[in-house]
Design an enzyme around this catalytic site. Structure first.
Site, short mmCIF file in Angstrom:
data_model
loop_
_atom_site.label_atom_id
_atom_site.label_comp_id
_atom_site.label_asym_id
_atom_site.label_seq_id
_atom_site.Cartn_x
_atom_site.Cartn_y
_atom_site.Cartn_z
N HIS A 264 5.51 1.02 11.70
CA HIS A 264 6.69 0.37 12.16
C HIS A 264 8.05 0.95 11.67
O HIS A 264 7.91 1.72 10.65
CB HIS A 264 7.04 -1.19 11.99
CG HIS A 264 6.96 -1.57 10.53
ND1 HIS A 264 8.02 -1.78 9.83
CD2 HIS A 264 5.94 -2.08 9.97
CE1 HIS A 264 7.84 -2.11 8.61
NE2 HIS A 264 6.44 -2.33 8.37
N HIS B 70 8.82 5.54 -1.48
CA HIS B 70 9.71 4.56 -1.55
C HIS B 70 10.46 4.90 -2.65
O HIS B 70 11.84 4.56 -2.88
CB HIS B 70 9.17 3.18 -1.50
CG HIS B 70 8.75 2.71 -0.12
ND1 HIS B 70 9.80 2.47 0.65
CD2 HIS B 70 7.62 1.88 0.16
CE1 HIS B 70 9.19 1.77 1.73
NE2 HIS B 70 8.10 1.53 1.53
N ASN C 147 15.42 -8.26 0.39
CA ASN C 147 15.58 -9.91 0.09
C ASN C 147 16.74 -9.76 -0.74
O ASN C 147 16.60 -9.96 -1.91
CB ASN C 147 14.52 -10.38 -0.51
CG ASN C 147 14.47 -11.86 -0.43
OD1 ASN C 147 15.33 -12.66 -0.94
ND2 ASN C 147 13.57 -12.61 0.05
#
Length: 613
Positions: free
Chosen positions: A11, A137, A315
């Site tokens: 995605h 990442h 978050n």
């Protein structure tokens, strides 16, 4: 050296171009195809990155993919063996795709890249590199950061095997030191609750975060006693008796629903206080795990600076808790922390890691250029493109443009603001934004229901001048990427009556809590974006002029799109969204478009134009 990074096939596909260590361009494929979270090969994003640098594919030295397909396949096989015979249906559905495409990813990537220019088969021989998912990442977080040395924490759903990893970044080297492996995943835990509360996995997690302040975390003990075992150092294990992602086609199972006493909510069912309490509970558990991890890692490694990446790093409430506790002296979060950022990380990992190229730590905020790394359009291009779709506009000089925009904001109009290069990552940062007056008690509801066509509970973020942030929020640091949450300063809060304090759930929504109610969430929190003159001078100037007129250095900033639509990329996208929503003023470059001036025949119905996220 020129390195093209690519993430795709899961995605949020994206591409990024790094030239001699400098980030030249980066963009998500969804912005071009207009398909939210597009997972296909990023043809358009690749073309944009190459065009932005005036390059062709033959000019690129290496192409780096953000993960290793064979390791992911190994996980799939071993997971099936571990849980067999359960899980055969998901295994049966996955196998054809893997056998046809994913195990042949090197060939597939080569074919996709060569297709645009019909290049010969051997043009990429020796040029294709594969990074590991979590290394990509980590590289996206550390290399652009302003730190010479830092702890790097990556948390997401899953890459190949790792779901949480710890690395040490020093100069141009990154060393991974610890990992937690699938199926134990903080990202998948949060996604299970996203699924359970009726939102779309890999899309609606931020809705759970936004819903949490309306609830009470009364299920924390239930989660910690049954679903996840968390150690003092933050390491954790998930009880697979409650999950279905290893063996089925859903995130959680019937035992999960029985534990909380209600079935999975379907998307068309109303949200109740129960769902708000569930959201509050998983958010509290997530924050506790992240805090324990950060405390223990700070003690173990002694490093004072932290870099964050992976989907969990989006978050911003948890990030704000880590900042507020002062565990680290400095925290830097990759703005494209999810899988899109893996394209950038893969390119940087190849440049610095594979080829030992030195790293220059910038004296500026960081090496991301404010994350304004996508397409930009010249004034002549803007005028031509707007004219081609029937837009009626006035061209103003800079001063008049700022003045008219500020007046519209003061008049409580919703303003579409498209300036400069498009942002890389999920947040609009003043390049592709819808703006409003934060002082208006009705702006939050108006923007949600009449402009964004989304759930009324969802909060909006404040853009605040960096030099004024401490006067308005309990925060005094940089937050250029809207990835830190802090409370509105006490002097700007409004005292609530006892009757208002007694309200529950969504009834809290209409109670103004501060002098900037449109950006103050029900718990007095705000997702802060600090605006810096160095990275976005026009946006900084707009807010400065608004401050001169009103005394308030804050604007409502939400992404320029409606619910389910990717953020706008081009002037044509901006005009269509303008004509399909109740945005009242559109500002693109130096062009001003007023809604009453437009041809009514061009009005669109965007309320149902996109699949809901």
């Amino acid at each position: 050296m020129r390195v093209l990074g690519i993430s795709a096939y899961y995605h949020d596909s994206a591409a990024a171009l790094v030239v001699d260590g400098h980030i030249v361009a980066a963009a998500q494929e969804e912005r071009f195809t207009r398909k939210k979270h597009d997972s296909g090969f990023p043809d358009h994003a690749v073309a944009y990155c190459l065009d932005a640098a005036g390059l062709s594919l033959t000019d690129v030295d290496y192409v780096a993919f953000y993960e290793k397909p064979f390791l992911k396949f190994e996980r799939l096989i071993e997971t099936y063996v571990a849980f067999a015979p359960r899980g055969f249906e998901s295994f049966r559905m996955a196998m054809p795709l893997w056998m046809k495409e994913k195990l042949m990813q090197k060939r597939l990537l080569s074919e996709q890249l060569r297709r645009r220019d019909a290049l010969p088969a051997d043009v990429l021989d020796g040029k294709l590199l594969f990074s590991e998912h979590h290394l990509s990442h980590a590289a996206s977080a550390f290399y652009p950061s302003p730190f010479r040395e830092a702890l790097v924490l990556t948390m997401d759903g899953v890459g190949e095997w790792p779901t949480t990893s710890v690395a040490i970044g020093h100069d141009h080297r990154i060393e991974v030191t610890k990992e937690i492996h699938f199926p134990h995943s903080l990202g998948l835990l949060y996604s299970a609750f996203t699924y359970y509360t009726g939102f779309k996995v890999n899309s609606g997690e931020y809705k759970v975060m936004g819903l949490a302040p309306y609830g009470e975390p009364r299920f924390v003990d239930t989660i910690m006693s049954n679903v996840v075992d968390v150690k003092d150092d933050g390491s954790f294990r998930l009880n697979q008796d409650y999950f279905n992602y290893c063996t089925g086609l859903t995130m959680s199972n019937d035992r999960f629903a029985a534990l909380f006493g209600a079935p999975v909510r379907s998307a068309d069912q109303p949200l109740t206080q129960f769902h708000m309490d569930v959201a509050a509970s998983v958010q509290a558990v997530t924050e506790e795990i992240v805090l324990r991890l950060c405390r223990s890692l700070r003690r173990e490694y002694g490093l004072s600076k932290l870099c964050l990446a992976g989907g969990v790093a989006l978050n911003c409430v948890a990030n704000g808790k880590v900042w507020r506790e002062g565990i680290f002296s400095d925290i830097w979060v990759q703005p494209a922390a999810g899988d899109a950022g893996g394209a950038l990380g893969a390119a940087l990992a190849a440049y610095h890691g594979n080829f030992e190229k030195p790293r220059v730590v910038t004296n500026e905020l960081d090496a991301m250029s404010g994350s304004y790394l996508g397409p930009g359009f010249s004034q002549p291009e803007i005028e031509t493109r707007l004219s081609s779709v029937g837009g009626r506009f006035t061209v103003l000089d800079d001063d008049a443009l700022i003045d008219e925009t500020v007046q519209a904001l003061i008049d409580e109009k919703a303003v579409g603001w498209m300036q400069g290069r498009m942002e890389f990552g999920p947040r609009a940062l003043g390049g592709r934004s819808i703006l409003g007056d934060p002082r208006s008690p009705t702006m939050q509801k108006t923007l949600n229901l009449k402009v964004k066509y989304r759930e009324s509970f969802r909060p909006f973020a404040p853009s605040v001048l960096r030099e004024d942030v401490q006067d308005w929020f309990d925060y005094d640091d940089d937050s250029p990427y809207m990835l830190m949450v802090a409370d509105v300063a006490a002097r700007h809060r409004k005292t609530m009556s006892e009757e208002e304090k007694a309200l529950f759930g969504i009834d809290k929504l209409n109670v103004p809590r501060s002098t900037i109610p449109a950006v103050t969430h029900v718990d007095y929190s705000a997702r802060i974006q600090t605006v810096h003159k160095e990275t976005n001078p026009r946006y900084h100037r707009l807010i400065s002029r608004f401050k001169e007129r009103t005394g308030c250095p804050v604007l409502v900033n939400t992404s320029f799109n409606v619910r389910g639509e990717p953020i706008v990329c081009s002037p044509e996208d901006a005009f269509r969204c303008f004509m399909g929503s109740e945005i009242e003023l559109l500002v693109v470059g130096n062009c001003i478009l007023r809604k009453p001036d437009q041809d009514p025949k061009l009005k669109l119905n965007y309320e149902t134009a996109f699949e809901l996220d």
